[in-house]
Enzyme design. Structure first.
Site, PDB file in Angstrom:
ATOM      1  N   PHE A  11       0.770  -1.242  -0.153  1.00  0.00           N
ATOM      2  CA  PHE A  11      -0.031  -0.158   0.047  1.00  0.00           C
ATOM      3  C   PHE A  11       1.029   1.301  -0.049  1.00  0.00           C
ATOM      4  O   PHE A  11       0.733   1.904  -1.006  1.00  0.00           O
ATOM      5  CB  PHE A  11      -0.865   0.048   1.262  1.00  0.00           C
ATOM      6  CG  PHE A  11      -1.420   1.001   1.650  1.00  0.00           C
ATOM      7  CD1 PHE A  11      -1.981   1.964   0.630  1.00  0.00           C
ATOM      8  CD2 PHE A  11      -1.394   1.657   3.056  1.00  0.00           C
ATOM      9  CE1 PHE A  11      -2.722   3.334   1.118  1.00  0.00           C
ATOM     10  CE2 PHE A  11      -1.899   2.816   3.383  1.00  0.00           C
ATOM     11  CZ  PHE A  11      -2.548   3.592   2.477  1.00  0.00           C
ATOM     12  N   ASP A  31       9.892  -6.868  -3.644  1.00  0.00           N
ATOM     13  CA  ASP A  31       9.034  -7.231  -2.912  1.00  0.00           C
ATOM     14  C   ASP A  31       8.624  -8.805  -3.029  1.00  0.00           C
ATOM     15  O   ASP A  31       9.123  -9.289  -4.107  1.00  0.00           O
ATOM     16  CB  ASP A  31       7.620  -6.650  -3.408  1.00  0.00           C
ATOM     17  CG  ASP A  31       6.450  -6.539  -2.295  1.00  0.00           C
ATOM     18  OD1 ASP A  31       6.179  -7.498  -2.058  1.00  0.00           O
ATOM     19  OD2 ASP A  31       6.068  -5.328  -1.991  1.00  0.00           O
ATOM     20  N   ASN A  32       8.534  -9.249  -1.955  1.00  0.00           N
ATOM     21  CA  ASN A  32       8.108 -10.852  -2.183  1.00  0.00           C
ATOM     22  C   ASN A  32       6.417 -11.328  -2.217  1.00  0.00           C
ATOM     23  O   ASN A  32       6.088 -12.238  -2.297  1.00  0.00           O
ATOM     24  CB  ASN A  32       8.407 -11.743  -0.849  1.00  0.00           C
ATOM     25  CG  ASN A  32       7.871 -11.214   0.255  1.00  0.00           C
ATOM     26  OD1 ASN A  32       7.014 -10.497   0.416  1.00  0.00           O
ATOM     27  ND2 ASN A  32       8.191 -12.171   1.317  1.00  0.00           N
ATOM     28  N   ASP A  55      12.869 -11.562  -1.579  1.00  0.00           N
ATOM     29  CA  ASP A  55      12.435 -11.588  -0.064  1.00  0.00           C
ATOM     30  C   ASP A  55      13.642 -10.909   0.739  1.00  0.00           C
ATOM     31  O   ASP A  55      15.019 -11.205   0.340  1.00  0.00           O
ATOM     32  CB  ASP A  55      12.437 -12.867   0.266  1.00  0.00           C
ATOM     33  CG  ASP A  55      11.581 -13.254   1.829  1.00  0.00           C
ATOM     34  OD1 ASP A  55      12.397 -12.492   2.662  1.00  0.00           O
ATOM     35  OD2 ASP A  55      10.745 -13.770   1.936  1.00  0.00           O
ATOM     36  N   VAL A  56      13.570  -9.859   1.604  1.00  0.00           N
ATOM     37  CA  VAL A  56      14.418  -8.999   2.091  1.00  0.00           C
ATOM     38  C   VAL A  56      15.268 -10.050   3.288  1.00  0.00           C
ATOM     39  O   VAL A  56      16.355  -9.613   3.458  1.00  0.00           O
ATOM     40  CB  VAL A  56      13.892  -7.778   2.711  1.00  0.00           C
ATOM     41  CG1 VAL A  56      13.751  -6.780   1.866  1.00  0.00           C
ATOM     42  CG2 VAL A  56      12.801  -8.097   3.928  1.00  0.00           C
ATOM     43  N   TYR A 144       4.961  -7.715  15.827  1.00  0.00           N
ATOM     44  CA  TYR A 144       5.228  -6.786  14.846  1.00  0.00           C
ATOM     45  C   TYR A 144       6.001  -5.696  15.577  1.00  0.00           C
ATOM     46  O   TYR A 144       6.825  -5.039  15.447  1.00  0.00           O
ATOM     47  CB  TYR A 144       3.722  -6.197  14.622  1.00  0.00           C
ATOM     48  CG  TYR A 144       3.778  -5.059  13.585  1.00  0.00           C
ATOM     49  CD1 TYR A 144       4.447  -4.978  12.612  1.00  0.00           C
ATOM     50  CD2 TYR A 144       2.990  -3.889  14.099  1.00  0.00           C
ATOM     51  CE1 TYR A 144       4.161  -3.801  11.469  1.00  0.00           C
ATOM     52  CE2 TYR A 144       2.790  -2.817  13.135  1.00  0.00           C
ATOM     53  CZ  TYR A 144       3.377  -2.925  11.757  1.00  0.00           C
ATOM     54  OH  TYR A 144       3.360  -1.877  11.106  1.00  0.00           O
ATOM     55  N   LYS A 148       9.904  -4.346  15.028  1.00  0.00           N
ATOM     56  CA  LYS A 148      10.038  -2.746  14.575  1.00  0.00           C
ATOM     57  C   LYS A 148      10.930  -2.094  15.725  1.00  0.00           C
ATOM     58  O   LYS A 148      11.759  -1.276  15.465  1.00  0.00           O
ATOM     59  CB  LYS A 148       8.628  -2.099  14.595  1.00  0.00           C
ATOM     60  CG  LYS A 148       7.777  -2.523  13.304  1.00  0.00           C
ATOM     61  CD  LYS A 148       8.503  -2.165  11.956  1.00  0.00           C
ATOM     62  CE  LYS A 148       7.446  -2.477  10.766  1.00  0.00           C
ATOM     63  NZ  LYS A 148       7.934  -1.893   9.468  1.00  0.00           N
ATOM     64  N   TYR A 158      23.675   1.398  13.415  1.00  0.00           N
ATOM     65  CA  TYR A 158      24.523   1.449  12.188  1.00  0.00           C
ATOM     66  C   TYR A 158      24.993   2.817  12.081  1.00  0.00           C
ATOM     67  O   TYR A 158      25.787   3.163  11.540  1.00  0.00           O
ATOM     68  CB  TYR A 158      23.585   1.089  10.868  1.00  0.00           C
ATOM     69  CG  TYR A 158      23.941  -0.471  10.610  1.00  0.00           C
ATOM     70  CD1 TYR A 158      23.747  -1.456  11.326  1.00  0.00           C
ATOM     71  CD2 TYR A 158      24.682  -0.550   9.239  1.00  0.00           C
ATOM     72  CE1 TYR A 158      23.996  -2.748  11.014  1.00  0.00           C
ATOM     73  CE2 TYR A 158      24.922  -1.945   8.911  1.00  0.00           C
ATOM     74  CZ  TYR A 158      24.460  -2.977   9.610  1.00  0.00           C
ATOM     75  OH  TYR A 158      24.886  -4.277   9.253  1.00  0.00           O
TER      76      TYR A 158
HETATM   77  P1  NAD Z   1       1.442  -3.680   3.169  1.00  0.00           P
HETATM   78  O1  NAD Z   1       1.239  -5.065   3.719  1.00  0.00           O
HETATM   79  O2  NAD Z   1       0.582  -3.109   1.974  1.00  0.00           O
HETATM   80  O3  NAD Z   1       2.853  -3.555   2.188  1.00  0.00           O
HETATM   81  C1  NAD Z   1       4.112  -4.374   2.750  1.00  0.00           C
HETATM   82  C2  NAD Z   1       4.690  -4.863   1.566  1.00  0.00           C
HETATM   83  O4  NAD Z   1       6.017  -5.717   2.092  1.00  0.00           O
HETATM   84  C3  NAD Z   1       4.022  -5.966   0.786  1.00  0.00           C
HETATM   85  O5  NAD Z   1       4.056  -5.624  -0.408  1.00  0.00           O
HETATM   86  C4  NAD Z   1       4.625  -7.237   1.127  1.00  0.00           C
HETATM   87  O6  NAD Z   1       4.365  -8.245   0.087  1.00  0.00           O
HETATM   88  C5  NAD Z   1       6.104  -6.723   1.237  1.00  0.00           C
HETATM   89  N1  NAD Z   1       6.860  -7.742   2.193  1.00  0.00           N
HETATM   90  C6  NAD Z   1       6.462  -8.188   3.345  1.00  0.00           C
HETATM   91  N2  NAD Z   1       7.532  -9.078   3.861  1.00  0.00           N
HETATM   92  C7  NAD Z   1       8.542  -8.826   2.872  1.00  0.00           C
HETATM   93  C8  NAD Z   1       9.646  -9.922   2.750  1.00  0.00           C
HETATM   94  N3  NAD Z   1      10.113 -10.488   3.756  1.00  0.00           N
HETATM   95  N4  NAD Z   1      10.369  -9.362   1.717  1.00  0.00           N
HETATM   96  C9  NAD Z   1       9.960  -8.742   0.650  1.00  0.00           C
HETATM   97  N5  NAD Z   1       8.779  -7.958   0.829  1.00  0.00           N
HETATM   98  C10 NAD Z   1       7.980  -8.174   1.900  1.00  0.00           C
HETATM   99  O7  NAD Z   1       1.709  -2.483   4.313  1.00  0.00           O
HETATM  100  P2  NAD Z   1       1.665  -1.261   4.142  1.00  0.00           P
HETATM  101  O8  NAD Z   1       0.545  -0.382   5.046  1.00  0.00           O
HETATM  102  O9  NAD Z   1       2.043  -0.815   2.845  1.00  0.00           O
HETATM  103  O10 NAD Z   1       2.958  -0.864   5.159  1.00  0.00           O
HETATM  104  C11 NAD Z   1       4.280  -0.658   4.767  1.00  0.00           C
HETATM  105  C12 NAD Z   1       5.322  -0.376   5.895  1.00  0.00           C
HETATM  106  O11 NAD Z   1       5.012   0.735   6.542  1.00  0.00           O
HETATM  107  C13 NAD Z   1       5.338  -1.560   6.858  1.00  0.00           C
HETATM  108  O12 NAD Z   1       6.619  -1.767   7.218  1.00  0.00           O
HETATM  109  C14 NAD Z   1       4.511  -1.158   8.071  1.00  0.00           C
HETATM  110  O13 NAD Z   1       5.030  -1.727   9.026  1.00  0.00           O
HETATM  111  C15 NAD Z   1       4.526   0.440   8.212  1.00  0.00           C
HETATM  112  N6  NAD Z   1       3.523   0.854   8.616  1.00  0.00           N
HETATM  113  C16 NAD Z   1       2.432   1.268   7.930  1.00  0.00           C
HETATM  114  C17 NAD Z   1       1.189   1.606   8.428  1.00  0.00           C
HETATM  115  C18 NAD Z   1      -0.100   1.916   7.945  1.00  0.00           C
HETATM  116  O14 NAD Z   1      -1.032   2.398   8.682  1.00  0.00           O
HETATM  117  N7  NAD Z   1      -0.219   1.521   6.700  1.00  0.00           N
HETATM  118  C19 NAD Z   1       1.559   2.214  10.005  1.00  0.00           C
HETATM  119  C20 NAD Z   1       2.658   1.921  10.602  1.00  0.00           C
HETATM  120  C21 NAD Z   1       3.691   1.555   9.897  1.00  0.00           C
END
Ligand code: NAD
Ligand code: UDP
Length: 310
Positions: A11, A31-32, A55-56, A144, A148, A158
């Site tokens: 997203f 992205d995975n 995958d990261v 989670y 984080k 780092y």
């Molecule tokens: P999302 O799930 O839509 O996107 C996360 C993406 O990471 C996905 O496309 C997923 O396929 C990819 N992913 C997950 N594990 C992976 C891995 N091991 N290797 C490669 N790709 C991987 O979530 P989002 O809402 O877009 O969140 C993005 C980031 O922002 C995340 O780190 C989340 O913790 C952080 N965040 C989001 C929110 C929110 O409200 N949306 C709030 C706080 C923090």
């Protein structure tokens, strides 16, 4: 400039990709596809865009020079991280370690997406960056929160040990188009059920609060922060706080739905309040959100309707 975004098919990552391409930059999304969607990136028919399915948590191979690395890869929706608990811990730990090393090899700016979940179930509101939080390392949600916390810790380490240029954002609840309609978070769920006329289910009594920020405000803050040299964690969110019951009522109003609201048991460890103090972001970035909840929800409902029509 060349940007690499881990989690770029998710997203937030897909919105940032669009914004950076519009600004004329090159963007590589890695992205995975575990919680993101190929559809979010397929639309970028642009010579300055590349998608790498990887995958990261395995060492990241990339030939070429990166200027800024945004590390977003992690499940983010509670149903996703409850379903993928070990993967979530590893994305924040091993994944952040791998991403930091890639940034270091490239002398790139490293940008970590952390979260308001760092504060756990907060005892003070609004939450300021110096709040240490209320997190139990063995409760289910900790997969989670703790991943984080580790990610912030290794990022600051780092920075201190290697001089790597790092940025950390603690993102509060963000919403908008490109969320998966079935990702299980409150706004997609409530819109999905309001549009289909099914009951909207609230976990608990609905008095728990959140503060929702529209995606365009969030990506704007990221771009501003990547241009500064501020390396301490920064809250990014909209302080407009609302109870979950009122959120459901607002979505019913906006969609003109006939859905009823029903109540279920609360989720384990569900935070009772959440509201960002954004005075530091206002000071460092001169930023504050522009889109109010009603306007953002109207845009999101319109995008979901379009998606459902196919
Ligand atoms: P999302 O799930 O839509 O996107 C996360 C993406 O990471 C996905 O496309 C997923 O396929 C990819 N992913 C997950 N594990 C992976 C891995 N091991 N290797 C490669 N790709 C991987 O979530 P989002 O809402 O877009 O969140 C993005 C980031 O922002 C995340 O780190 C989340 O913790 C952080 N965040 C989001 C929110 C929110 O409200 N949306 C709030 C706080 C923090
Ligand atoms: N929630 C709810 N019904 C749903 C989805 C979520 O009542 O269908 C509640 C959830 O228990 C939490 C709040 O809405 O109290 C916000 O949930 P969300 O998943 O959007 O964000 P997070 O819990 O990660 O802040």
């Amino acid at each position: 400039m060349t940007y690499l975004i881990t989690g770029g098919a998710g997203f937030i990552g897909s919105h940032l990709t669009e914004k950076l391409l519009d600004l004329g930059h090159e963007v590589i999304c890695l992205d995975n596809l575990s919680t993101g969607h190929r559809m979010n990136v397929e639309k970028f028919k642009n010579a300055r865009f590349r998608f790498i399915e990887a995958d990261v948590t395995t060492p990241i191979k990339f030939d070429g020079k990166i200027d800024v690395l945004f590390h977003f890869a992690s499940p983010a929706s509670p149903p996703d991280y409850f379903r993928l608990p070990v993967e979530t811990l590893l994305a924040g730990s091993q994944g952040t370690y791998n991403a930091l090393n890639l940034a270091l090899e490239n002398d790139a700016v490293f940008f970590l997406s952390s979260t308001s979940e760092i504060y756990g179930d907060p005892t003070i509101s609004p939450q300021k960056e110096d709040l240490c939080g209320n997190v139990n390392p063995i409760w289910p949600r900790s997969v989670y929160e703790v991943s984080k916390r580790f990610a912030e810790s290794i990022t600051m380490t780092y920075h201190r040990k290697t001089g790597l240029k790092t940025r950390i954002v603690r993102i509060f609840n963000t919403y908008g188009p490109n969320m998966r309609i079935d990702d299980g978070r409150s706004i997609p769920n409530f819109i999905k059920f309001a549009l289909s006329g099914e009951d909207i289910t609230i976990y608990g009594d609905g008095r728990q609060t959140r503060s929702f920020c529209y995606i365009d405000d969030v990506t704007q803050a990221f771009i501003l922060l990547s241009q500064t040299d501020y390396n301490y964690p920064l809250n990014i969110g909209n302080p407009e706080e609302i109870s979950i019951l009122d959120l459901a009522r607002t979505i019913i109003d906006i969609t003109g739905s006939k859905s009823d609201i029903s109540f279920q048991n609360p989720l384990d460890d569900d935070p009772k309040i959440r509201k960002p103090d954004i005075s530091m972001a206002q000071k460092i970035l001169g930023w504050q959100p522009n889109v109010c909840l009603k306007e953002g929800l109207e845009k999101t409902v319109a995008a979901f309707k379009k998606k459902l029509r196919g």
